[in-house]
Design a protein around this motif. Structure first.
Motif, PDB file in Angstrom:
ATOM      1  N   ASN A 105       8.200 -10.598   0.298  1.00 49.02           N
ATOM      2  CA  ASN A 105       7.949 -10.269   1.708  1.00 49.02           C
ATOM      3  C   ASN A 105       8.571  -8.901   1.979  1.00 49.02           C
ATOM      4  N   ASN A 106       7.736  -7.879   1.893  1.00 60.78           N
ATOM      5  CA  ASN A 106       8.267  -6.516   1.986  1.00 60.78           C
ATOM      6  C   ASN A 106       7.818  -5.764   3.232  1.00 60.78           C
ATOM      7  N   ALA A 107       6.626  -6.052   3.737  1.00 63.47           N
ATOM      8  CA  ALA A 107       6.069  -5.229   4.828  1.00 63.47           C
ATOM      9  C   ALA A 107       7.016  -5.172   6.016  1.00 63.47           C
ATOM     10  N   THR A 121      15.723  -7.641  13.903  1.00 67.74           N
ATOM     11  CA  THR A 121      14.731  -8.300  13.041  1.00 67.74           C
ATOM     12  C   THR A 121      15.313  -8.519  11.649  1.00 67.74           C
ATOM     13  N   LYS A 122      16.109  -7.563  11.174  1.00 66.97           N
ATOM     14  CA  LYS A 122      16.643  -7.688   9.811  1.00 66.97           C
ATOM     15  C   LYS A 122      17.762  -8.737   9.759  1.00 66.97           C
ATOM     16  N   GLY A 123      18.488  -8.889  10.863  1.00 66.11           N
ATOM     17  CA  GLY A 123      19.439  -9.998  10.943  1.00 66.11           C
ATOM     18  C   GLY A 123      18.710 -11.327  10.807  1.00 66.11           C
ATOM     19  N   ALA A 168      16.740  -2.992  17.978  1.00 66.24           N
ATOM     20  CA  ALA A 168      15.665  -3.982  17.824  1.00 66.24           C
ATOM     21  C   ALA A 168      15.347  -4.191  16.338  1.00 66.24           C
ATOM     22  N   TYR A 169      15.242  -3.095  15.594  1.00 63.49           N
ATOM     23  CA  TYR A 169      14.988  -3.188  14.145  1.00 63.49           C
ATOM     24  C   TYR A 169      16.116  -3.966  13.479  1.00 63.49           C
ATOM     25  N   ASN A 170      17.353  -3.612  13.819  1.00 64.64           N
ATOM     26  CA  ASN A 170      18.501  -4.325  13.244  1.00 64.64           C
ATOM     27  C   ASN A 170      18.406  -5.828  13.510  1.00 64.64           C
ATOM     28  N   ALA A 173       0.827  -1.211   0.000  1.00 65.43           N
ATOM     29  CA  ALA A 173       0.000   0.000   0.000  1.00 65.43           C
ATOM     30  C   ALA A 173       0.858   1.256   0.000  1.00 65.43           C
ATOM     31  N   SER A 174       2.153   1.112   0.217  1.00 66.32           N
ATOM     32  CA  SER A 174       3.012   2.294   0.422  1.00 66.32           C
ATOM     33  C   SER A 174       4.448   1.993  -0.004  1.00 66.32           C
ATOM     34  N   GLY A 175       5.202   3.060  -0.205  1.00 67.65           N
ATOM     35  CA  GLY A 175       6.659   2.981  -0.320  1.00 67.65           C
ATOM     36  C   GLY A 175       7.226   1.972  -1.305  1.00 67.65           C
ATOM     37  N   ILE A 176       8.175   1.186  -0.825  1.00 72.06           N
ATOM     38  CA  ILE A 176       8.894   0.225  -1.670  1.00 72.06           C
ATOM     39  C   ILE A 176       7.928  -0.824  -2.233  1.00 72.06           C
ATOM     40  N   GLY A 177       7.028  -1.316  -1.391  1.00 73.62           N
ATOM     41  CA  GLY A 177       6.083  -2.347  -1.834  1.00 73.62           C
ATOM     42  C   GLY A 177       5.164  -1.845  -2.931  1.00 73.62           C
ATOM     43  N   ALA A 230      -1.044  -7.090  -0.743  1.00 73.02           N
ATOM     44  CA  ALA A 230      -1.473  -7.506   0.599  1.00 73.02           C
ATOM     45  C   ALA A 230      -1.009  -6.462   1.597  1.00 73.02           C
ATOM     46  N   ASP A 231      -1.943  -5.927   2.366  1.00 76.63           N
ATOM     47  CA  ASP A 231      -1.561  -4.882   3.322  1.00 76.63           C
ATOM     48  C   ASP A 231      -2.661  -4.762   4.374  1.00 76.63           C
ATOM     49  N   ILE A 232      -2.266  -4.243   5.529  1.00 70.19           N
ATOM     50  CA  ILE A 232      -3.239  -3.979   6.595  1.00 70.19           C
ATOM     51  C   ILE A 232      -3.969  -2.658   6.323  1.00 70.19           C
ATOM     52  N   ILE A 245      19.099   3.850   3.446  1.00 73.51           N
ATOM     53  CA  ILE A 245      17.915   4.695   3.643  1.00 73.51           C
ATOM     54  C   ILE A 245      17.265   5.056   2.296  1.00 73.51           C
ATOM     55  N   ILE A 246      15.968   4.788   2.221  1.00 75.13           N
ATOM     56  CA  ILE A 246      15.186   4.988   1.003  1.00 75.13           C
ATOM     57  C   ILE A 246      14.109   6.031   1.288  1.00 75.13           C
ATOM     58  N   ASP A 247      13.851   6.852   0.315  1.00 74.23           N
ATOM     59  CA  ASP A 247      12.891   7.942   0.486  1.00 74.23           C
ATOM     60  C   ASP A 247      11.460   7.403   0.396  1.00 74.23           C
ATOM     61  N   THR A 248      10.906   7.002   1.546  1.00 73.70           N
ATOM     62  CA  THR A 248       9.530   6.476   1.606  1.00 73.70           C
ATOM     63  C   THR A 248       8.846   7.070   2.841  1.00 73.70           C
ATOM     64  N   PRO A 249       7.538   6.821   3.000  1.00 73.33           N
ATOM     65  CA  PRO A 249       6.870   7.306   4.223  1.00 73.33           C
ATOM     66  C   PRO A 249       7.550   6.828   5.509  1.00 73.33           C
ATOM     67  N   THR A 271      -6.948  -7.593   2.078  1.00 71.49           N
ATOM     68  CA  THR A 271      -6.650  -7.020   3.391  1.00 71.49           C
ATOM     69  C   THR A 271      -5.995  -8.093   4.255  1.00 71.49           C
ATOM     70  N   THR A 272      -4.811  -7.794   4.741  1.00 73.94           N
ATOM     71  CA  THR A 272      -4.051  -8.810   5.467  1.00 73.94           C
ATOM     72  C   THR A 272      -3.291  -8.174   6.628  1.00 73.94           C
ATOM     73  N   ASP A 273      -3.502  -8.713   7.815  1.00 74.93           N
ATOM     74  CA  ASP A 273      -2.584  -8.397   8.917  1.00 74.93           C
ATOM     75  C   ASP A 273      -1.551  -9.512   8.920  1.00 74.93           C
ATOM     76  N   LEU A 274      -0.363  -9.179   8.466  1.00 75.70           N
ATOM     77  CA  LEU A 274       0.667 -10.202   8.237  1.00 75.70           C
ATOM     78  C   LEU A 274       1.218 -10.806   9.525  1.00 75.70           C
ATOM     79  N   THR A 275       0.812 -10.257  10.664  1.00 80.01           N
ATOM     80  CA  THR A 275       1.270 -10.828  11.934  1.00 80.01           C
ATOM     81  C   THR A 275       0.327 -11.936  12.413  1.00 80.01           C
TER      82      THR A 275
HETATM   83  P1  NAI Z   1       6.316   2.060   4.331  1.00 84.19           P
HETATM   84  O1  NAI Z   1       5.967   2.450   5.734  1.00 84.19           O
HETATM   85  O2  NAI Z   1       6.204   3.070   3.258  1.00 84.19           O
HETATM   86  O3  NAI Z   1       5.443   0.779   3.909  1.00 84.19           O
HETATM   87  C1  NAI Z   1       5.287  -0.329   4.738  1.00 84.19           C
HETATM   88  C2  NAI Z   1       3.960  -1.007   4.437  1.00 84.19           C
HETATM   89  O4  NAI Z   1       3.836  -2.162   5.283  1.00 84.19           O
HETATM   90  C3  NAI Z   1       2.738  -0.111   4.712  1.00 84.19           C
HETATM   91  O5  NAI Z   1       1.865  -0.112   3.591  1.00 84.19           O
HETATM   92  C4  NAI Z   1       2.093  -0.756   5.910  1.00 84.19           C
HETATM   93  O6  NAI Z   1       0.673  -0.594   5.973  1.00 84.19           O
HETATM   94  C5  NAI Z   1       2.480  -2.218   5.732  1.00 84.19           C
HETATM   95  N1  NAI Z   1       2.370  -2.969   6.975  1.00 84.19           N
HETATM   96  C6  NAI Z   1       2.922  -2.666   8.170  1.00 84.19           C
HETATM   97  N2  NAI Z   1       2.539  -3.570   9.090  1.00 84.19           N
HETATM   98  C7  NAI Z   1       1.735  -4.458   8.455  1.00 84.19           C
HETATM   99  C8  NAI Z   1       1.015  -5.617   8.872  1.00 84.19           C
HETATM  100  N3  NAI Z   1       1.048  -6.052  10.145  1.00 84.19           N
HETATM  101  N4  NAI Z   1       0.304  -6.298   7.956  1.00 84.19           N
HETATM  102  C9  NAI Z   1       0.247  -5.862   6.676  1.00 84.19           C
HETATM  103  N5  NAI Z   1       0.893  -4.770   6.226  1.00 84.19           N
HETATM  104  C10 NAI Z   1       1.631  -4.086   7.116  1.00 84.19           C
HETATM  105  O7  NAI Z   1       7.795   1.467   4.436  1.00 84.19           O
HETATM  106  P2  NAI Z   1       8.934   1.216   3.336  1.00 84.19           P
HETATM  107  O8  NAI Z   1       9.999   2.200   3.561  1.00 84.19           O
HETATM  108  O9  NAI Z   1       8.353   1.062   1.994  1.00 84.19           O
HETATM  109  O10 NAI Z   1       9.512  -0.193   3.852  1.00 84.19           O
HETATM  110  C11 NAI Z   1       9.274  -1.417   3.180  1.00 84.19           C
HETATM  111  C12 NAI Z   1      10.309  -2.419   3.654  1.00 84.19           C
HETATM  112  O11 NAI Z   1      11.609  -1.934   3.342  1.00 84.19           O
HETATM  113  C13 NAI Z   1      10.300  -2.698   5.154  1.00 84.19           C
HETATM  114  O12 NAI Z   1      10.533  -4.064   5.400  1.00 84.19           O
HETATM  115  C14 NAI Z   1      11.486  -1.879   5.650  1.00 84.19           C
HETATM  116  O13 NAI Z   1      12.029  -2.395   6.853  1.00 84.19           O
HETATM  117  C15 NAI Z   1      12.427  -2.043   4.489  1.00 84.19           C
HETATM  118  N6  NAI Z   1      13.481  -1.029   4.408  1.00 84.19           N
HETATM  119  C16 NAI Z   1      13.148   0.295   4.290  1.00 84.19           C
HETATM  120  C17 NAI Z   1      14.158   1.240   4.214  1.00 84.19           C
HETATM  121  C18 NAI Z   1      13.871   2.690   4.103  1.00 84.19           C
HETATM  122  O14 NAI Z   1      14.803   3.482   4.288  1.00 84.19           O
HETATM  123  N7  NAI Z   1      12.641   3.112   3.805  1.00 84.19           N
HETATM  124  C19 NAI Z   1      15.575   0.845   4.263  1.00 84.19           C
HETATM  125  C20 NAI Z   1      15.793  -0.566   4.363  1.00 84.19           C
HETATM  126  C21 NAI Z   1      14.769  -1.467   4.440  1.00 84.19           C
END
Ligand code: NAI
Length: 249
Positions: A87-89, A156-158, A152-154, A13-17, A34-36, A185-189, A59-63
């Motif tokens: 697997n991006n969320a 999870t990524k490990g 903590a974030y680090n 729904a956002s950013g990289i995904g 798939a997104d919450i 670092i990527i320019d996302t929300p 609609t998915t809560d991936l947890t």
């Molecule tokens: P984002 O905040 O723009 O998008 C994350 C998406 O995951 C949102 O649409 C959100 O609704 C969804 N989400 C969160 N919890 C959820 C759940 N329980 N069930 C379903 N959907 C859920 O973030 P961004 O930046 O696009 O990040 C995507 C991935 O890239 C993440 O895994 C993040 O850790 C990773 N990442 C991001 C970086 C950055 O600088 N933005 C750098 C390195 C990794």
């Protein structure tokens, strides 16, 4: 490149995904978002359909395991196959480690790591039957090196890094590949001022990358598509940095 392929992108729904879903659709894939976030997910799918692509939102809560099981069942019921799982969320919580609550730790681990276990588990059952599949996990440079202030974030990524390698080793015999991308670092929300990030600090962080700019969602999406495609058919268990050279120093 992905004509007739069925691709699931979590957190799309956002950013990289979101950008990844768009790029797959442009390459001919049928895309499952798939997104919450119902509003954001519905908007992404509406835009894709408007451009003539085949896309659905689940609609998915991936947890939650039941949600992940339903997601994969909906994909197979609707499209009859599953070729690629991205697997991006993920979320970031920046509370200092010594002040972090147990609830915050659990939220991070559940969203960033358990979600990948649950989705991969159910997707793999289909991929094993098909004797074919590709999984791409969105890890981070913080799965390779410790990014300051977010222990903590680090962590999870490990975990994502080792999950990726383990799936690659265990499922290669079924012609299933697993790889991950490691963005800096990527320019996302997630890294936006609205999410507590300071604009000046973000600009400073951009300078840490030898390339001298922040990454874009397109930069990461392009790497994901490569790892999901037949062009990377001999690549499995790998971690592709998409970091402007950050980890090369
Ligand atoms: P984002 O905040 O723009 O998008 C994350 C998406 O995951 C949102 O649409 C959100 O609704 C969804 N989400 C969160 N919890 C959820 C759940 N329980 N069930 C379903 N959907 C859920 O973030 P961004 O930046 O696009 O990040 C995507 C991935 O890239 C993440 O895994 C993040 O850790 C990773 N990442 C991001 C970086 C950055 O600088 N933005 C750098 C390195 C990794």
């Amino acid at each position: 490149m992905f004509e007739d392929k069925v691709v699931v992108v979590t957190g799309a729904a956002s950013g990289i995904g979101r950008q990844t879903a768009i790029e797959f659709a442009r390459q001919g894939a049928k895309v499952v978002v798939a997104d919450i976030d119902e509003k954001g997910g519905t908007e992404v799918v509406a835009a894709l359909r408007n451009d003539g692509h085949d896309a659905v939102f689940v609609t998915t809560d991936l947890t939650v395991e039941a949600d992940c099981r339903n997601l994969i069942a909906a994909v197979v019921d609707g499209f009859g196959r599953l070729d690629v799982l991205v697997n991006n969320a993920g979320i970031e919580i920046t509370t200092p480690f010594h002040e972090m609550s147990e609830h915050e730790w659990d939220r991070l681990v559940d969203t960033n790591l358990k979600s990948m276990f649950l989705c991969s588990k159910h997707a793999l059952r289909e991929m094993i039957t098909a004797r074919s599949g590709a999984i791409v996990n969105v890890c981070s440079v913080s799965g390779l090196v410790a990014w300051p202030g977010i222990a903590a974030y680090n962590s999870t990524k490990g975990g994502v890094m080792m999950l990726t390698k383990s799936l690659a080793v265990d499922y290669a015999k079924y012609n299933i590949r697993a790889n991950c991308v490691c963005p800096s670092i990527i320019d996302t929300p997630m890294t936006d001022v609205s999410n507590g990030h300071d604009a000046d600090i973000k600009a400073e962080k951009a300078k840490l990358n030898p390339i001298g700019r922040l990454g874009t969602p397109e930069d990461v999406a392009n790497a994901i598509l490569f790892l999901a495609s037949d062009k990377s058919s001999f690549i499995t268990g790998s971690a592709l940095t998409v970091d402007g050279g950050y980890t090369a120093i």
